[in-house]
Design a protein around this motif. Sequence first.
Motif, mmCIF file in Angstrom:
data_model
loop_
_atom_site.group_PDB
_atom_site.id
_atom_site.type_symbol
_atom_site.label_atom_id
_atom_site.label_comp_id
_atom_site.label_asym_id
_atom_site.label_seq_id
_atom_site.Cartn_x
_atom_site.Cartn_y
_atom_site.Cartn_z
ATOM 1 N N GLN A 279 -2.170 6.217 1.951
ATOM 2 C CA GLN A 279 -2.052 4.845 1.489
ATOM 3 C C GLN A 279 -2.581 4.705 0.077
ATOM 4 O O GLN A 279 -3.482 5.434 -0.343
ATOM 5 C CB GLN A 279 -2.833 3.899 2.408
ATOM 6 C CG GLN A 279 -2.248 3.755 3.798
ATOM 7 C CD GLN A 279 -3.071 2.839 4.664
ATOM 8 O OE1 GLN A 279 -4.288 2.978 4.735
ATOM 9 N NE2 GLN A 279 -2.419 1.892 5.330
ATOM 10 N N LYS A 280 -2.036 3.747 -0.645
ATOM 11 C CA LYS A 280 -2.498 3.474 -1.994
ATOM 12 C C LYS A 280 -3.885 2.864 -1.949
ATOM 13 O O LYS A 280 -4.172 1.984 -1.130
ATOM 14 C CB LYS A 280 -1.529 2.520 -2.693
ATOM 15 C CG LYS A 280 -1.813 2.343 -4.177
ATOM 16 C CD LYS A 280 -0.746 1.483 -4.833
ATOM 17 C CE LYS A 280 -1.015 1.320 -6.332
ATOM 18 N NZ LYS A 280 0.025 0.483 -6.989
ATOM 19 N N SER A 281 -4.771 3.336 -2.804
ATOM 20 C CA SER A 281 -6.153 2.865 -2.803
ATOM 21 C C SER A 281 -6.689 2.830 -4.220
ATOM 22 O O SER A 281 -6.527 3.787 -4.993
ATOM 23 C CB SER A 281 -7.029 3.777 -1.941
ATOM 24 O OG SER A 281 -8.387 3.414 -2.028
ATOM 25 N N LYS B 175 0.807 -1.219 0.000
ATOM 26 C CA LYS B 175 0.000 0.000 0.000
ATOM 27 C C LYS B 175 0.838 1.267 0.000
ATOM 28 O O LYS B 175 0.279 2.366 -0.036
ATOM 29 C CB LYS B 175 -0.933 0.007 1.205
ATOM 30 C CG LYS B 175 -2.020 -1.054 1.125
ATOM 31 C CD LYS B 175 -3.030 -0.873 2.252
ATOM 32 C CE LYS B 175 -4.167 -1.876 2.109
ATOM 33 N NZ LYS B 175 -5.202 -1.688 3.171
ATOM 34 N N GLN B 176 2.172 1.122 0.067
ATOM 35 C CA GLN B 176 3.074 2.281 0.022
ATOM 36 C C GLN B 176 2.659 3.327 1.071
ATOM 37 O O GLN B 176 2.482 4.507 0.789
ATOM 38 C CB GLN B 176 3.073 2.913 -1.366
ATOM 39 C CG GLN B 176 3.488 1.960 -2.475
ATOM 40 C CD GLN B 176 3.445 2.601 -3.847
ATOM 41 O OE1 GLN B 176 3.422 3.825 -3.964
ATOM 42 N NE2 GLN B 176 3.450 1.783 -4.892
ATOM 43 N N THR B 177 2.488 2.879 2.316
ATOM 44 C CA THR B 177 2.016 3.732 3.390
ATOM 45 C C THR B 177 3.032 4.813 3.731
ATOM 46 O O THR B 177 4.232 4.522 3.878
ATOM 47 C CB THR B 177 1.708 2.896 4.645
ATOM 48 O OG1 THR B 177 0.758 1.884 4.291
ATOM 49 C CG2 THR B 177 1.142 3.771 5.748
#
Length: 849
Positions: free
Chosen positions: A602-604, A534-536
């Motif tokens: 986050q990635k979504s 998710k590349q948080t």
Amino acid sequence: MQPISNVLRTKNTSYHFAFLPFLFGLACLLLTQFSFAQEDTLKPKKVFVNESDFESVITYEARDSMYSDFKKKQIHLFGEAHLSYEGVDMRADYILIDLGKNEVLATHTLDSNNNRIGEPIFVDNGDTIKAGSIRYNFDTKKGYIQEVTIKQQDYYLSMEVAKRQANEEVHFVRGKFTTCNLKEPHYHFFLSKAVLVPEKRIVTGPMNLWIMGVPTPLGLPFAILPQQKERDKPHGVVMPKISLFSVYGMGVQDLGYYIPINDHWQTTAFGTVFSRGSFGVANQTNYNYRYRFNGNFKIGYDRFRYGWPDSSIVSTTSFDWTHIQDPKSNPNWNFNASVHFNSNSTNKQTLNVQNNNYFNNTLNSDIRLSRKFGSRPISADMKLSMRQNSTSKMVDLTSPIVNFQTTSRIFPFKRVNKIVGFNYTAEIQNRSSFRDRYLTNSDFDSIAGQFRSGANHKINMQSSFGILKNRIRFAPSANYAQFYNFQSIEKTIDTVTNKAVIDTLNQGGFTHTFNAAVSMTSTLYSYYRFIGKKQTLLRHVLTPTVAFSYAPAIQQGIQSYTDTNGLVYRYSRFERSIYSENLNSSSGRIVIGINNSFELKQKSDKDTVTGFKKTRIIDNFFLNTDYDLFKDSMNWSDLSMRLVINPIQSFNMTFNATHSWYAWDDSTGKTLGIYARNNGQGIGRIKAFSVATTWTLAPKKYRDEIQDQRAQLMNSWNPQYQRWLLSPNDIVLFNVPWSLTFTYNFGLSILENTSTYQNRPYGTNNTLDISGDFSITENWKITSRMMLDIKNSVINNLNITLNRNLHCWTATMIWIPIGTNKSFSIGLRGSAAALQNLNLNIRRPPIVL
């Protein structure tokens, strides 16, 4: 098959059946445009039409076919036949025009299962007529109608057989009058015979009420039912709440009559009466001038009497006024008012215990007139205000307060100065604080004796500029204020009791204050990246602030007195004035503050714009304290902390706390003048703490519908709006499945009490408010609200409401088993807007104390 359509122009004539004479012209054109069902040897007829006679347009169409029979002089329209003329529409599955008899017939057809298709529908400027068949004669101007249903506003009038007379009246037999839109209504008034005078009245013979197809003994030998035009405003009776048993005896509550005065004003008068002598009267008036202003005011008087053996009488007078001016009506002048007055300073002396303000202990009233001066950065306003508190029994009255101020910073010598600016304010105030019994007893002399008057003006000079490429912002400022009080006090010693005696004098004087400050602020950004798909990314925003402020002790009203023991006491003669002055020393404070916020990214896949979703973990985490250089002890002030969390729209939490650095006496809780660490008590103690949270669980559609419903009611000028003002909880949306709201409050604070501190060092409050609704079935809904005192493990108030949707009516049971407003009521009200003001309520009201 595509519909067949055509257009022609005809003369301008109108009525419910007025389009029919023009079908003659339509027929003439059809005879020239369509092939006739005749022998091929028959020569076509020629029809001459004078175009100068046609002014209006008729459009017609049919889904299946249009057929003209020249021998019989008839025109047939098959399949979804439709004619339209100047706001008049007629639809049926079959329409026959008989030119020989000068008649028109509109009727339905039957399908293979013997079900009706395309029953005639006639619409004239919003009024709808449904019938089994319609026949009309051009010459006699009479019509014969079977199984007709007319809709006007929210009413439905069905007639088994009806005849339209030449004078436009409609005579019919075996009619049904109802607000239910079903073919077989749940309820209706059966009219044996009646005469309909369009837009005026319906005069009936014997009529009685039928429920679910069963006749009841309720009825009238005759009735006159008024009919209203589209432009007319409906008058209406606001039906009362019937109280069969109460401490006041039997009674009728809130019986009213609604009168729309004109397009801008409407009023409703209410009356309440009980068999033991209690009564009340009230008037609610609303006004609305579009793009100018709107508002309402209500005045009421209630007199409560319990009856033998208690002969005590409680009376109260109330006045409410709300006035809102449209900002677009006048760019320079603005007038607004919000007045809520009660002669007994409480909302609990009322029989309407279900009103939203029942548990509100304060009544706030404000009337404000403000003035702007075009593009100039100055404004002025005048305000009257009153605060009534039922807990403290105090009333604060400000009459009036006048202000003049600049609306933005003014930069003198603007050509060479774009950094240093100033703001200016001036104020004149007249205020009184007194016991509410003075108001109840009409003791206006005592109220006038409590008034304090004064004036002040203030000037603030400030600047703001950045250094190091604007990474650090400096903001120096200076403030000067001058006050004039028209009253002062004088203290003398009573030689007998050796106590100070305070006299109020009508002698004024000036006082002054001055302070200067400089602050430095910056913003620091930190990023923390986490490993994962998710590349948080966590962003931390830190905003530190350091400031220094100096305030010299400028005190001009200091005086002294000596007691009988020779001790000298200093005081300010303006300590009880409207702009009070106290004994203060000079201060020089170093202020330190830190603000934090945290955001998660986050990635979504749901975000189609950036591809990332942002979540606010902590909106605000603030720490603040200061150090006074001029104090000889206890230089550090308490540490203030605030934390705000609002991750989603329906949930939020706010924490507040105050921490003291200093030691305390274990037996009394009194703060000592040394640091806690020097007294073996660590870093100090929490003096106060509170948490407040609200969590709403509901479908988004529910929130939108509630807002739309309230907005619709606010724009409605009818008795339904008046009923909603009296009982806002009457509005129930059965199509909403559920909703739930939690409101939690917790707080504690130090109790510095010598006798109780060891056993109870903190005072606490701990409450939970739960409200919600749930649809048991499609037509059953239960709503409830519970106010819980967790600290004392008791329920302060519980409200349970059960609603049943009966299509045309709504049955309601409201039960308040716990609380000072205990009551029980069963009500029945109409679901249609036209009958929302018709309510039958059986209720047990509470005892008013």
